[in-house]
Structure formats: C-alpha cells, structure tokens
Enzyme design. Structure first.
Site, PDB file in Angstrom:
ATOM      1  N   HIS A  20       0.983  -1.151   0.013  1.00 22.94           N
ATOM      2  CA  HIS A  20       0.103   0.170  -0.200  1.00 22.94           C
ATOM      3  C   HIS A  20       0.928   1.085   0.013  1.00 22.94           C
ATOM      4  CE1 HIS A  20      -3.468  -2.533   1.589  1.00 22.94           C
ATOM      5  NE2 HIS A  20      -3.419  -2.763   0.490  1.00 22.94           N
ATOM      6  N   ASN A  77      -2.271 -12.089  16.442  1.00 23.19           N
ATOM      7  CA  ASN A  77      -3.297 -11.390  16.568  1.00 23.19           C
ATOM      8  C   ASN A  77      -4.160 -11.547  17.947  1.00 23.19           C
ATOM      9  OD1 ASN A  77      -5.775  -9.821  16.091  1.00 23.19           O
ATOM     10  ND2 ASN A  77      -5.411  -9.745  14.053  1.00 23.19           N
TER      11      ASN A  77
END
Ligand code: APR
Length: 268
Positions: free
Chosen positions: A139, A235
């Site tokens: 990105h 996570n």
C-alpha cells in the site's frame, strides 16, 4: 493450536503455541510475514477497523479517492494539507511513531535467516526504521512519492514541488503523487509482482496484525495454504482466516513475536 482456553490456563496454552510457532518457522524454507496495522498499534498508530479503528471513528474512507485524483490531480495536490488535517490523529501518530518490539522481532528473524520477506500493508516506514531489509509495501510508503506511470519513487523530502501536479522527472510523461496507494488505485505492478512471487515461494506465512479483509493482500495466505504451506496468526482477535491457521498466537505482536524469537535463538 488455537487459544480458546479460559484466561486462567491461557499462559500455558500461549506458551505451547509459541513453541509450536518457533518449531514451524525453523522447519520452513521460505517464511514470509504479511503485516497489517495491528503491528504498529503498539507504536501508537491507530488501526483502521475494530472499536478504536480510524474507519470506525471517522466513517469509511472515500472509495473514489483515486478517481478524484485522476479527474483533477492539481486540485488533489492543492488539497493535501486539508486531507492531513482531516486525518490529523493518524498523521500526528505517524510522525511520532517508532518501531516497537514486534517490528524488532521481525528484524531479528530476518537477521537470523528465519524470515525471508515482509509484505506490509502499512505505510508508516517502521519496518525500515527497525532495520528490516526485505520489504514490499503493497500500500506504499508515506515518506515517498511515486510516478503513476513508470512507478519510479523518491523521498518526499527534497522533491521539487514548484509546479502542481508535479511531472515525473524520469519518464516525463507520468504525474507524481504520494506513494501511499489510494482507495480505488491499482496496486503498483512492481509491488504486486513482488508479493505474488514471494507468496509462491512461501511455505509458511505469518499473519501479523491484519484483519485479513482487504484484497489482494488477504488472498496471499489463502494461496500459501492451498499450495500446502502453513499459516501462523499473530493477533489478539480472531480473523476470517483464523480457521485456516495451523498456529494462533492470540496476543499482541509486541509481546508474542519476541517470545518466538527467543525460542528460535534457544533452538540454534
Ligand atoms: N498486535 C497484533 N495485532 C493487533 C494488535 C496488536 N497489538 N492490535 C490490534 N491488532 C489486530 C486487530 O485485531 C485487527 O485484526 O490488527 C488488525 C488490524 O486490522 P485493520 O485495522 O483492518 O488493519 P489492516 O488489516 O492492516 O487493514 C488493511 O485496510 O483500510 C485499509 O489501507 C488500509 O492497509 C490497510 C488495509
């Protein structure tokens, strides 16, 4: 191994999962980390989704961002200061953020030869500041500019902005914009090719701090798994890919990844 034990026994289960993760990494040939905003959360950079996420607090981003840029690049450049003010919380955090133990653990894994590549969705430049070398920024990177035609990139610092929109000094035909990939903008071809190549070589992918809901990044772990590779999720929360993972470290990356590095060092 996933951690659904009641909090009391979680220490033991997390310990086992960390052992298992270290074993899997050490036994793999080409480990790649797919990184999301959660890795930088412990550096004070807000994530996008979840209760405290930027999109949760400020509303979904403008999905026609890139379309507007293409329609009127000069106006986009003139509005860049207003955009920064609108996302002031993110810009402020990005300017002061430093790598956290999660970034340093990935750097250590690379130095030990245990991590071949990082595919990051983050634009914060924190992997570079941590000393990691093999990085693809799917990105983009907030500290760089990029020509939309030839993909040449430059540091923002020192780039002459005497005319707006800036023309590419290399190919002279393209327009230069921020390297950060806008919503609606195609992923730069060179970055996408890198990610595809790395995913094809990968036999163990770490999913670190990503909600795994944005494509094409979220497709890479699925491709690794269907090619017979293994997945390790790092996570504190479940994701749509949790069920596909061989090992789950249900905790913050800044705490769990350094423990994996300790196990890898001890096993050498
Ligand atoms: N350690 C590890 N993971 C964490 C931590 C932490 N300390 N804190 C939060 N997380 C997890 C959250 O549980 C969530 O699953 O990080 C994830 C962050 O998800 P998102 O905010 O959706 O970020 P990301 O997956 O990177 O988003 C992908 O979406 O908006 C676009 O361009 C933006 O690159 C971004 C993309």
């Amino acid at each position: 191994m996933t951690l659904r034990e009641p909090p009391g026994e979680r220490g033991e289960a997390l310990e086992q999962a960390i052992e298992e993760a270290a074993r899997l990494i050490a036994a793999s040939r080409h480990v790649v980390a797919l990184v999301g905003a959660g890795l930088s959360a412990e550096s004070g950079v807000p994530t996008f989704r979840g209760p405290e996420g930027l999109w949760t607090k400020h509303g979904e981003p403008d999905l026609r961002d890139y379309e507007r840029f293409v329609e009127d690049p000069k106006r986009w450049w003139e509005m860049r200061r207003d955009r920064a003010n609108r996302l002031g919380e993110l810009v402020q955090a990005l300017e002061t953020a430093v790598p956290n133990p999660g970034h340093l653990a990935l750097r250590d894994m690379e130095e030990m030869g245990r991590l071949k590549h990082i595919i990051t969705q983050n634009i914060d430049n924190l992997h570079q500041l941590a000393g990691s070398q093999a990085i693809t920024e799917i990105h983009g990177n907030r500290t760089k500019l990029r020509c939309v035609l030839c993909n040449q990139r430059w540091p923002v610092e020192g780039f002459l902005l005497d005319e707006l929109p800036p023309k590419c000094p290399d190919c002279t035909a393209g327009i230069v914009k921020g390297d950060t990939v806008m919503f609606g903008e195609p992923i730069p071809r060179d970055a996408l090719d890198d990610c595809i190549n790395q995913s094809q070589m990968c036999d163990c992918m770490l999913l670190v701090g990503t909600s795994a809901v944005v494509y094409p990044a979220a497709q890479f772990p699925v491709d690794v798994k269907s090619a017979g590779g293994s997945l390790i999720e790092v996570n504190p929360n479940e994701t749509p890919l949790t069920g596909l993972c061989d090992v789950v470290l249900r905790g913050p990356a800044g705490e769990t990844l350094p423990l994996v590095v300790e196990k890898l060092r001890a096993a050498r």
